[in-house]
Design a protein around this motif. Structure first.
Motif, PDB file in Angstrom:
ATOM      1  N   VAL A 237      44.395  27.570   5.935  1.00 31.41           N
ATOM      2  CA  VAL A 237      44.186  26.201   6.399  1.00 31.41           C
ATOM      3  C   VAL A 237      42.682  25.940   6.365  1.00 31.41           C
ATOM      4  N   ALA A 238      42.298  24.803   5.821  1.00 29.13           N
ATOM      5  CA  ALA A 238      40.876  24.419   5.757  1.00 29.13           C
ATOM      6  C   ALA A 238      40.680  23.116   6.512  1.00 29.13           C
ATOM      7  N   LEU A 239      39.606  23.074   7.345  1.00 34.39           N
ATOM      8  CA  LEU A 239      39.292  21.896   8.152  1.00 34.39           C
ATOM      9  C   LEU A 239      37.804  21.579   8.012  1.00 34.39           C
ATOM     10  N   PRO A 240      37.432  20.321   8.088  1.00 34.84           N
ATOM     11  CA  PRO A 240      36.004  19.973   8.059  1.00 34.84           C
ATOM     12  C   PRO A 240      35.341  20.300   9.398  1.00 34.84           C
ATOM     13  N   VAL A 241      34.108  20.796   9.337  1.00 32.91           N
ATOM     14  CA  VAL A 241      33.299  21.021  10.542  1.00 32.91           C
ATOM     15  C   VAL A 241      32.336  19.855  10.637  1.00 32.91           C
ATOM     16  N   GLN A 242      32.470  19.059  11.685  1.00 33.83           N
ATOM     17  CA  GLN A 242      31.669  17.833  11.775  1.00 33.83           C
ATOM     18  C   GLN A 242      31.311  17.529  13.222  1.00 33.83           C
ATOM     19  N   ARG A 243      30.245  16.826  13.317  1.00 34.12           N
ATOM     20  CA  ARG A 243      29.807  16.297  14.603  1.00 34.12           C
ATOM     21  C   ARG A 243      29.798  14.786  14.454  1.00 34.12           C
ATOM     22  N   TYR A 244      30.589  14.174  15.233  1.00 37.09           N
ATOM     23  CA  TYR A 244      30.858  12.746  15.040  1.00 37.09           C
ATOM     24  C   TYR A 244      31.455  12.540  13.651  1.00 37.09           C
ATOM     25  N   TYR A 245      30.771  11.818  12.768  1.00 34.87           N
ATOM     26  CA  TYR A 245      31.388  11.509  11.486  1.00 34.87           C
ATOM     27  C   TYR A 245      30.702  12.217  10.323  1.00 34.87           C
ATOM     28  N   GLN A 246      29.770  13.063  10.599  1.00 34.36           N
ATOM     29  CA  GLN A 246      29.063  13.747   9.521  1.00 34.36           C
ATOM     30  C   GLN A 246      29.673  15.128   9.321  1.00 34.36           C
ATOM     31  N   ILE A 247      30.042  15.452   8.079  1.00 31.36           N
ATOM     32  CA  ILE A 247      30.638  16.745   7.737  1.00 31.36           C
ATOM     33  C   ILE A 247      29.518  17.715   7.406  1.00 31.36           C
ATOM     34  N   ASN A 248      29.478  18.803   8.173  1.00 30.82           N
ATOM     35  CA  ASN A 248      28.422  19.788   8.005  1.00 30.82           C
ATOM     36  C   ASN A 248      28.920  21.094   7.382  1.00 30.82           C
ATOM     37  N   GLY A 249      30.172  21.184   7.066  1.00 31.64           N
ATOM     38  CA  GLY A 249      30.693  22.383   6.451  1.00 31.64           C
ATOM     39  C   GLY A 249      32.229  22.360   6.419  1.00 31.64           C
ATOM     40  N   ALA A 250      32.769  23.400   5.845  1.00 32.08           N
ATOM     41  CA  ALA A 250      34.233  23.546   5.756  1.00 32.08           C
ATOM     42  C   ALA A 250      34.626  24.905   6.330  1.00 32.08           C
ATOM     43  N   LEU A 251      35.599  24.897   7.224  1.00 34.90           N
ATOM     44  CA  LEU A 251      36.103  26.125   7.838  1.00 34.90           C
ATOM     45  C   LEU A 251      37.434  26.500   7.191  1.00 34.90           C
ATOM     46  N   LEU A 252      37.475  27.710   6.667  1.00 34.82           N
ATOM     47  CA  LEU A 252      38.688  28.196   6.009  1.00 34.82           C
ATOM     48  C   LEU A 252      39.259  29.339   6.836  1.00 34.82           C
ATOM     49  N   LEU A 253      40.479  29.134   7.336  1.00 33.96           N
ATOM     50  CA  LEU A 253      41.172  30.178   8.093  1.00 33.96           C
ATOM     51  C   LEU A 253      42.305  30.731   7.219  1.00 33.96           C
ATOM     52  N   SER A 254      42.409  32.020   7.182  1.00 36.07           N
ATOM     53  CA  SER A 254      43.498  32.670   6.420  1.00 36.07           C
ATOM     54  C   SER A 254      44.147  33.747   7.277  1.00 36.07           C
ATOM     55  N   LYS A 255      45.423  33.904   7.071  1.00 34.57           N
ATOM     56  CA  LYS A 255      46.189  34.854   7.879  1.00 34.57           C
ATOM     57  C   LYS A 255      47.298  35.436   7.023  1.00 34.57           C
ATOM     58  N   GLY A 256      47.519  36.716   7.159  1.00 33.48           N
ATOM     59  CA  GLY A 256      48.606  37.351   6.429  1.00 33.48           C
ATOM     60  C   GLY A 256      49.963  37.003   7.030  1.00 33.48           C
TER      61      GLY A 256
END
Length: 530
Positions: free
Chosen positions: A190-209
Motif C-alpha cells: 500500500v502506498a500513501l502520500p506523506v503531506q502536511r496540509y496540501y503539499q506532498i513531501n514524499g511517498a510511503l510504501l508499506l509492504s507485508k508478506g
C-alpha cells in the motif's frame, strides 16, 4: 460360484458415495472467496497502518524553512519509520518527490553503511504427512484461474519506478497491489502520500508478506482435511455396510436360485426368506419364493398329469390290444364283428383322449400369450342357446333358456373362444344328464363389479362328496345309459383352468326341491366386470 473381494455393486456404491463426498470437499479446499476476504482485510489493515505512518511523518519529520518551504527531515523520518514498523512486522519505505529512497525499515544506519534486517519465521513444528498434502493443495490452488498474480521482484537496487503504487502516491492517490514472489509467497503493498496540509513531501510504501493469510488458509484446509478424513472413514464403512445389506442377500438369493435350478426335481432346496426386511430385497425374495413354489407346483402337476395320461391311455390300449389278439384267433363272424366294434370304440376313445390331452397341455401357454378383449356374456350365451335350440327339437334334446337378471352391461375381459369352450362344456354336460323333456337354464346376474353366470339342469345332480372332485382331471361321472368312453374326464378341469385364468371362479352345487331331494345340478361361474 466364486465371489470377488469387492463385488461390482460394492464398488459402484463406494464410488458414488466417495464422489459425492469429494466434490464438496474439493470446493472447500479451494477457499477462493475466503482467501479474497482475508486479503481484503489485510489490505484494509495495511492502509490503516499507512495512514498512521504518513500522519506521524507529516507531523514529526517535516521541517519548515525560513522561506516557508516544507522539507523532509531524513533523520527523524528514518526513526519514525523504524519505530512504527517494528511492532507491526511491516516493511516501510519512504521516497522523496524526486523518487529517491531515503528510509527503509529493513535497513539500520545510513544507506552507505546499512545493515539489512531479516524477519525470522515464527517457530513451529512440522507434520511430515500433513505438510506435503497441504503443499500439494496449495500448488493446485495457485494454478486455478484468479490465483495467478503479478510477480513481485525486490532487490537492493530497486527504485521508485519498480513500484507504480509509490508513483501514484506522489500524485496524491492511495493505492494497493497484491503480488507474489517467484516462490509463490504473497506480498501486499500500500502506498500513501506523506503531506502536511496540501503539499506532498514524499511517498510511503508499506509492504507485508502474506504469511498470516497462508497460515489461516492452511489451518482451515487442515481442519477440512481432518473432517474429510473422518467423513471418509465413516462413508467407506457405511458404503460397505449398505453394499453388504444389498449384495449379501442378493448373492444368497442367486446361489439359492442356482441350487434350485440344479435340483428342481427335489424339494429340499429353498429360497431364503427376506420378507421381514420390508424393502425391495424382501419383495425380490418373496417373488422368487413364489416363482419357485409355482414352478414346483407346475412340475408336480405335469408329473401327475403325465401319470394320469399314461393311466387313461393304457385302458383303451389294453382293450384294443386284447380285441385285436382275440380277433386273430376266432373264426365266428359274429364274434369278429363284435370285436371290430370294440376296436372302433377304443379308437374313437383314444382319439378323444388325445385331442383333449393336447388341448389341456397347451392351454396354459395359449392363455398367457393371448390378448384379452371385451366380451358381452349376454350376447355370447344368447348365441349359444339359439344355436342349440335351432336343432334341439329335431334331435329330441332339452331346450336351453337364457335369463338375464338385473341391469347390464354384462361385459368381461377375456378370450372369447375359451369362454365359449367353457359354456359349451357345461351345456354339453347338462344335456348328457338331463332327462327327456328336461330343461336347461342359463342365468346371468350382475352385482357391483362381479358377473355371475349359472347353468342349471334337471338331472340327478352330483353326489355331495364329489362336488369338488368333478373338476379333477380324468374324473368321469357318466349318466345312466351313456356309452363308456364318450367323455375323457378333462372337460370340467379345462373349464376350471380357463375361468381361473380369467381371474374368476367356478364351483358346482345341487338343486333341491322343498322336500330336500336333489332335482338337478347347478354350475356357478363368477367373473370380474370389464
Amino acid at each position: 460360484m466364486k465371489r470377488k473381494l469387492l463385488s461390482p455393486l460394492t464398488r459402484r456404491i463406494l464410488a458414488v458415495n466417495l464422489l459425492a463426498l469429494a466434490i464438496p470437499v474439493a470446493g472447500l479446499l479451494y477457499l477462493g472467496t475466503y482467501r479474497d476476504q482475508l486479503i481484503t482485510q489485510e489490505m484494509e489493515a495495511l492502509r490503516t497502518q499507512g495512514e498512521i505512518f504518513s500522519g506521524a511523518l507529516g507531523e514529526g519529520a517535516i521541517t519548515i524553512l525560513d522561506n516557508g518551504t516544507e522539507m523532509m527531515s531524513l533523520v527523524p523520518a528514518r526513526h519514525i519509520v523504524r519505530r512504527l514498523s517494528t511492532p507491526t512486522r511491516v516493511r516501510a519505505r519512504l521516497f522523496l518527490p524526486d523518487g529517491s529512497l531515503v528510509a527503509d525499515s529493513r535497513l539500520l544506519g545510513g544507506f552507505g553503511q546499512a545493515v539489512q534486517v531479516e524477519t525470522l519465521p515464527e517457530p513451529g513444528g512440522s507434520a511430515p504427512v500433513i505438510d506435503p498434502v497441504l503443499d500439494f493443495i496449495d500448488q493446485l490452488a495457485s494454478l486455478l484461474p484468479g490465483n495467478i498474480l503479478p510477480t513481485f521482484r525486490e532487490d537492493s537496487l530497486a527504485s521508485i519506478n519498480d513500484y507504480p503504487e509509490a508513483i501514484e502516491a506522489l500524485r496524491g492517490d492511495i493505492s494497493g497491489y497484491v503480488r507474489q514472489t517467484p516462490g509463490g509467497d504473497l506480498i501486499l503493498t500500500v502506498a500513501l502520500p506523506v503531506q502536511r496540509y496540501y503539499q506532498i513531501n514524499g511517498a510511503l510504501l508499506l509492504s507485508k508478506g502474506g504469511g498470516e493469510i497462508e497460515a489461516a488458509m492452511r489451518e482451515v484446509r487442515l481442519n477440512i482435511l481432518f473432517v474429510f478424513t473422518g467423513a471418509l472413514i465413516i462413508t467407506t464403512l457405511m458404503s460397505f455396510y449398505l453394499a453388504g445389506t444389498i449384495a449379501r442377500p442378493v448373492h444368497r438369493l442367486a446361489d439359492a436360485a442356482e441350487r434350485v435350478r440344479h435340483s428342481i426335481g427335489r424339494n429340499d432346496e429353498h429360497i431364503p426368506d427376506f420378507s421381514d426386511r420390508r424393502d425391495e430385497i424382501g419383495d425380490l425374495s418373496k417373488a422368487l419364493r413364489d416363482m419357485t413354489n409355482a414352478l414346483r407346483a407346475r412340475l408336480t402337476a405335469i408329473e401327475r398329469f403325465a401319470a394320469d395320461v399314461s393311466h387313461e391311455l393304457k385302458n383303451p390300449l389294453t382293450s384294443l390290444r386284447s380285441a385285436v389278439e382275440t380277433a386273430a384267433r376266432v373264426s365266428d363272424p359274429e364274434q369278429v364283428q363284435k370285436l371290430n366294434r370294440i376296436i372302433q370304440d377304443d379308437v374313437v376313445r383314444l382319439d378323444r383322449l388325445i385331442t383333449d390331452i393336447s388341448d389341456a397341455s397347451r392351454l396354459d401357454a395359449e392363455l398367457s400369450r393371448a390378448d384379452l378383449e371385451r366380451i358381452d356374456l349376454a350376447q355370447l350365451l344368447a348365441t349359444l342357446s339359439d344355436m342349440h335350440n335351432t336343432t334341439a327339437a329335431d334331435r329330441e334334446l332339452p331346450e336351453v333358456a337364457l335369463d338375464c337378471l338385473g341391469e347390464g352391461p354384462f361385459g368381461v375381459n377375456g378370450i372369447e373362444s375359451r369362454l365359449v369352450q367353457v359354456f359349451r362344456n357345461l351345456i354339453g354336460n347338462a344335456i348328457s344328464f338331463s332327462p327327456k323333456g328336461g330343461r336347461i337354464v342359463l342365468r346371468l346376474e350382475r352385482e357391483k363389479n362381479q358377473i355371475t353366470a349359472i347353468v342349471e339342469d334337471d338331472g340327478p345332480g352330483i353326489p355331495e362328496n364329489k362336488l369338488s372332485n368333478i373338476f379333477d382331471r380324468f374324473y368321469t361321472e357318466r349318466p345312466e345309459g351313456e356309452q363308456f368312453g364318450t367323455h375323457s374326464g378333462l372337460g370340467l378341469a379345462i373349464s376350471k383352468q380357463i375361468i381361473e385364468a380369467h381371474d374368476g371362479s367356478i364351483h358346482a352345487e345341487n338343486r333341491h326341491d322343498h322336500a330336500g331331494n336333489r332335482k338337478g345340478a347347478r354350475f356357478v361361474i363368477t367373473l370380474p366386470v370389464a
